[in-house]
Design a protein around this motif. Sequence first.
Motif, PDB file in Angstrom:
ATOM      1  N   PHE A  28       0.835  -1.197   0.000  1.00 46.34           N
ATOM      2  CA  PHE A  28       0.000   0.000   0.000  1.00 46.34           C
ATOM      3  C   PHE A  28       0.870   1.248   0.000  1.00 46.34           C
ATOM      4  CE2 PHE A  28      -3.204  -2.654   2.565  1.00 46.34           C
ATOM      5  CZ  PHE A  28      -3.947  -2.969   1.435  1.00 46.34           C
ATOM      6  N   THR A  29       0.324   2.322  -0.553  1.00 49.96           N
ATOM      7  CA  THR A  29       1.039   3.596  -0.462  1.00 49.96           C
ATOM      8  C   THR A  29       0.774   4.196   0.917  1.00 49.96           C
ATOM      9  OG1 THR A  29      -0.843   4.724  -1.458  1.00 49.96           O
ATOM     10  CG2 THR A  29       0.928   4.061  -2.947  1.00 49.96           C
ATOM     11  N   LYS A  30       1.763   4.888   1.451  1.00 50.82           N
ATOM     12  CA  LYS A  30       1.618   5.529   2.756  1.00 50.82           C
ATOM     13  C   LYS A  30       0.493   6.552   2.668  1.00 50.82           C
ATOM     14  CE  LYS A  30       5.257   3.504   4.547  1.00 50.82           C
ATOM     15  NZ  LYS A  30       5.057   2.218   5.047  1.00 50.82           N
ATOM     16  N   PRO A  31      -0.319   6.765   3.630  1.00 50.50           N
ATOM     17  CA  PRO A  31      -0.358   6.272   5.013  1.00 50.50           C
ATOM     18  C   PRO A  31      -1.288   5.072   5.209  1.00 50.50           C
ATOM     19  CG  PRO A  31      -1.894   8.063   4.826  1.00 50.50           C
ATOM     20  CD  PRO A  31      -1.288   7.847   3.451  1.00 50.50           C
ATOM     21  N   ILE A  32      -1.669   4.361   4.124  1.00 52.41           N
ATOM     22  CA  ILE A  32      -2.571   3.215   4.254  1.00 52.41           C
ATOM     23  C   ILE A  32      -1.843   2.083   4.976  1.00 52.41           C
ATOM     24  CG2 ILE A  32      -3.942   1.505   3.019  1.00 52.41           C
ATOM     25  CD1 ILE A  32      -4.207   3.576   0.750  1.00 52.41           C
ATOM     26  N   ASN A  33      -2.534   1.506   5.970  1.00 52.30           N
ATOM     27  CA  ASN A  33      -1.929   0.495   6.815  1.00 52.30           C
ATOM     28  C   ASN A  33      -2.959  -0.596   7.126  1.00 52.30           C
ATOM     29  OD1 ASN A  33       0.021  -0.677   8.523  1.00 52.30           O
ATOM     30  ND2 ASN A  33      -0.862   0.346  10.295  1.00 52.30           N
ATOM     31  N   LEU A  34      -2.586  -1.854   6.982  1.00 51.99           N
ATOM     32  CA  LEU A  34      -3.454  -2.972   7.340  1.00 51.99           C
ATOM     33  C   LEU A  34      -3.034  -3.464   8.715  1.00 51.99           C
ATOM     34  CD1 LEU A  34      -5.658  -5.004   6.440  1.00 51.99           C
ATOM     35  CD2 LEU A  34      -3.818  -6.440   5.595  1.00 51.99           C
ATOM     36  N   ASP A  35      -3.976  -3.461   9.655  1.00 50.97           N
ATOM     37  CA  ASP A  35      -3.684  -3.898  11.019  1.00 50.97           C
ATOM     38  C   ASP A  35      -4.327  -5.240  11.304  1.00 50.97           C
ATOM     39  OD1 ASP A  35      -2.200  -1.660  11.822  1.00 50.97           O
ATOM     40  OD2 ASP A  35      -4.019  -0.540  12.317  1.00 50.97           O
ATOM     41  N   PHE A  36      -3.634  -6.057  12.084  1.00 53.01           N
ATOM     42  CA  PHE A  36      -4.203  -7.298  12.584  1.00 53.01           C
ATOM     43  C   PHE A  36      -5.119  -6.938  13.745  1.00 53.01           C
ATOM     44  CE2 PHE A  36      -3.927 -10.414  16.016  1.00 53.01           C
ATOM     45  CZ  PHE A  36      -4.519 -11.493  15.408  1.00 53.01           C
ATOM     46  N   GLU A  37      -6.337  -7.527  13.784  1.00 48.47           N
ATOM     47  CA  GLU A  37      -7.278  -7.200  14.847  1.00 48.47           C
ATOM     48  C   GLU A  37      -7.534  -8.357  15.802  1.00 48.47           C
ATOM     49  OE1 GLU A  37     -10.998  -5.658  13.496  1.00 48.47           O
ATOM     50  OE2 GLU A  37     -10.031  -4.208  12.170  1.00 48.47           O
ATOM     51  N   LYS A  38      -7.932  -9.515  15.240  1.00 45.99           N
ATOM     52  CA  LYS A  38      -8.423 -10.577  16.104  1.00 45.99           C
ATOM     53  C   LYS A  38      -8.361 -11.923  15.400  1.00 45.99           C
ATOM     54  CE  LYS A  38     -12.884  -9.236  14.421  1.00 45.99           C
ATOM     55  NZ  LYS A  38     -12.869  -7.871  14.036  1.00 45.99           N
ATOM     56  N   VAL A  39      -8.570 -12.961  16.216  1.00 43.96           N
ATOM     57  CA  VAL A  39      -8.683 -14.333  15.711  1.00 43.96           C
ATOM     58  C   VAL A  39     -10.029 -14.868  16.180  1.00 43.96           C
ATOM     59  CG1 VAL A  39      -7.806 -16.690  15.986  1.00 43.96           C
ATOM     60  CG2 VAL A  39      -6.213 -14.802  15.658  1.00 43.96           C
ATOM     61  N   TYR A  40     -10.733 -15.540  15.296  1.00 44.82           N
ATOM     62  CA  TYR A  40     -11.937 -16.270  15.669  1.00 44.82           C
ATOM     63  C   TYR A  40     -11.586 -17.761  15.667  1.00 44.82           C
ATOM     64  CZ  TYR A  40     -15.161 -12.344  15.045  1.00 44.82           C
ATOM     65  OH  TYR A  40     -15.829 -11.162  15.179  1.00 44.82           O
ATOM     66  N   TRP A  41     -11.766 -18.409  16.845  1.00 41.22           N
ATOM     67  CA  TRP A  41     -11.536 -19.847  16.907  1.00 41.22           C
ATOM     68  C   TRP A  41     -12.258 -20.417  18.111  1.00 41.22           C
ATOM     69  CZ3 TRP A  41      -9.485 -23.520  20.172  1.00 41.22           C
ATOM     70  CH2 TRP A  41      -9.331 -24.769  19.609  1.00 41.22           C
ATOM     71  N   PRO A  42     -13.091 -21.389  17.975  1.00 38.93           N
ATOM     72  CA  PRO A  42     -13.621 -21.919  16.725  1.00 38.93           C
ATOM     73  C   PRO A  42     -14.544 -20.900  16.060  1.00 38.93           C
ATOM     74  CG  PRO A  42     -14.718 -22.957  18.592  1.00 38.93           C
ATOM     75  CD  PRO A  42     -13.663 -22.059  19.162  1.00 38.93           C
ATOM     76  N   TYR A  43     -14.869 -21.172  14.817  1.00 37.46           N
ATOM     77  CA  TYR A  43     -15.589 -20.207  13.997  1.00 37.46           C
ATOM     78  C   TYR A  43     -16.660 -20.924  13.194  1.00 37.46           C
ATOM     79  CZ  TYR A  43     -16.070 -16.519  10.431  1.00 37.46           C
ATOM     80  OH  TYR A  43     -16.534 -15.551   9.592  1.00 37.46           O
ATOM     81  N   LEU A  44     -17.889 -20.416  13.240  1.00 40.32           N
ATOM     82  CA  LEU A  44     -18.993 -20.965  12.448  1.00 40.32           C
ATOM     83  C   LEU A  44     -19.397 -19.920  11.419  1.00 40.32           C
ATOM     84  CD1 LEU A  44     -21.301 -22.379  15.276  1.00 40.32           C
ATOM     85  CD2 LEU A  44     -19.856 -23.694  13.731  1.00 40.32           C
ATOM     86  N   LEU A  45     -19.216 -20.219  10.155  1.00 42.49           N
ATOM     87  CA  LEU A  45     -19.629 -19.321   9.084  1.00 42.49           C
ATOM     88  C   LEU A  45     -20.883 -19.912   8.456  1.00 42.49           C
ATOM     89  CD1 LEU A  45     -19.071 -16.857   7.285  1.00 42.49           C
ATOM     90  CD2 LEU A  45     -17.659 -18.337   5.856  1.00 42.49           C
ATOM     91  N   ILE A  46     -22.012 -19.249   8.689  1.00 42.93           N
ATOM     92  CA  ILE A  46     -23.274 -19.749   8.162  1.00 42.93           C
ATOM     93  C   ILE A  46     -23.412 -19.338   6.705  1.00 42.93           C
ATOM     94  CG2 ILE A  46     -25.788 -19.558   8.385  1.00 42.93           C
ATOM     95  CD1 ILE A  46     -24.195 -19.083  11.527  1.00 42.93           C
ATOM     96  N   ASN A  47     -23.281 -18.069   6.431  1.00 46.66           N
ATOM     97  CA  ASN A  47     -23.174 -17.532   5.077  1.00 46.66           C
ATOM     98  C   ASN A  47     -22.680 -16.087   5.190  1.00 46.66           C
ATOM     99  OD1 ASN A  47     -25.518 -16.039   5.681  1.00 46.66           O
ATOM    100  ND2 ASN A  47     -26.852 -17.498   4.634  1.00 46.66           N
ATOM    101  N   LYS A  48     -22.672 -15.372   4.095  1.00 48.09           N
ATOM    102  CA  LYS A  48     -22.146 -14.013   4.094  1.00 48.09           C
ATOM    103  C   LYS A  48     -22.833 -13.151   5.171  1.00 48.09           C
ATOM    104  CE  LYS A  48     -21.422 -10.211   0.881  1.00 48.09           C
ATOM    105  NZ  LYS A  48     -21.676  -9.733  -0.465  1.00 48.09           N
ATOM    106  N   LYS A  49     -22.028 -12.513   5.985  1.00 47.53           N
ATOM    107  CA  LYS A  49     -22.481 -11.613   7.060  1.00 47.53           C
ATOM    108  C   LYS A  49     -23.239 -12.316   8.180  1.00 47.53           C
ATOM    109  CE  LYS A  49     -22.542  -7.476   4.254  1.00 47.53           C
ATOM    110  NZ  LYS A  49     -23.301  -6.290   3.847  1.00 47.53           N
ATOM    111  N   ARG A  50     -23.142 -13.628   8.247  1.00 42.29           N
ATOM    112  CA  ARG A  50     -23.762 -14.393   9.338  1.00 42.29           C
ATOM    113  C   ARG A  50     -22.747 -15.395   9.873  1.00 42.29           C
ATOM    114  NH1 ARG A  50     -29.160 -17.023   8.304  1.00 42.29           N
ATOM    115  NH2 ARG A  50     -29.223 -16.835  10.547  1.00 42.29           N
ATOM    116  N   TYR A  51     -22.222 -15.105  11.058  1.00 38.89           N
ATOM    117  CA  TYR A  51     -21.198 -15.973  11.630  1.00 38.89           C
ATOM    118  C   TYR A  51     -21.159 -15.839  13.146  1.00 38.89           C
ATOM    119  CZ  TYR A  51     -18.487 -11.624  11.706  1.00 38.89           C
ATOM    120  OH  TYR A  51     -18.077 -10.339  11.914  1.00 38.89           O
ATOM    121  N   ALA A  52     -20.492 -16.783  13.782  1.00 36.63           N
ATOM    122  CA  ALA A  52     -20.284 -16.754  15.231  1.00 36.63           C
ATOM    123  C   ALA A  52     -18.958 -17.428  15.528  1.00 36.63           C
ATOM    124  CB  ALA A  52     -21.414 -17.480  15.956  1.00 36.63           C
ATOM    125  N   GLY A  53     -18.334 -16.997  16.585  1.00 36.51           N
ATOM    126  CA  GLY A  53     -17.075 -17.602  16.987  1.00 36.51           C
ATOM    127  C   GLY A  53     -16.575 -17.010  18.276  1.00 36.51           C
TER     128      GLY A  53
END
Length: 132
Positions: A27-52
């Motif tokens: 990325f060009t500065k000042p764009i930055n990708l940050d690590f936020e979190k881990v989901y484990w275990p993770y249930l992905l039901i479908n797009k925009k519907r999940y739990a973990g």
Amino acid sequence: MVKFGPKTVAEAMKLGREAAAYVTNFFTKPINLDFEKVYWPYLLINKKRYAGLYWTKPEKHDKLDAKGIETVRRDSCQLVSTVIETCLHKILIDRDTTGAEAYVKNVIADLLQNKIDLSYLVISKGLGKTGF
């Protein structure tokens, strides 16, 4: 979300931080990708519907996080929210899928035998102004 597939949460966090740093280099500065979190275990039901389980530190999960599922939606009755929340807890935290299945069967049996208070089945909605 990225699936790395390591065996521990600490490994997943390490890989997430490395991937964020690697991608940030493109990325060009000042764009930055940050690590936020881990989901484990993770249930992905479908797009925009999940739990973990939501982890920001490898020692202990922060919370059970659910998005788009009936536990957080306001258009279902209290019974549905309670049953789904209890099942998610049994599956994700207790790791007891058999217990979750037995719980649902008991609730259905109680419902069929009219043993559940009708107030748990009420769906209330508010009416708002419609552009007039």
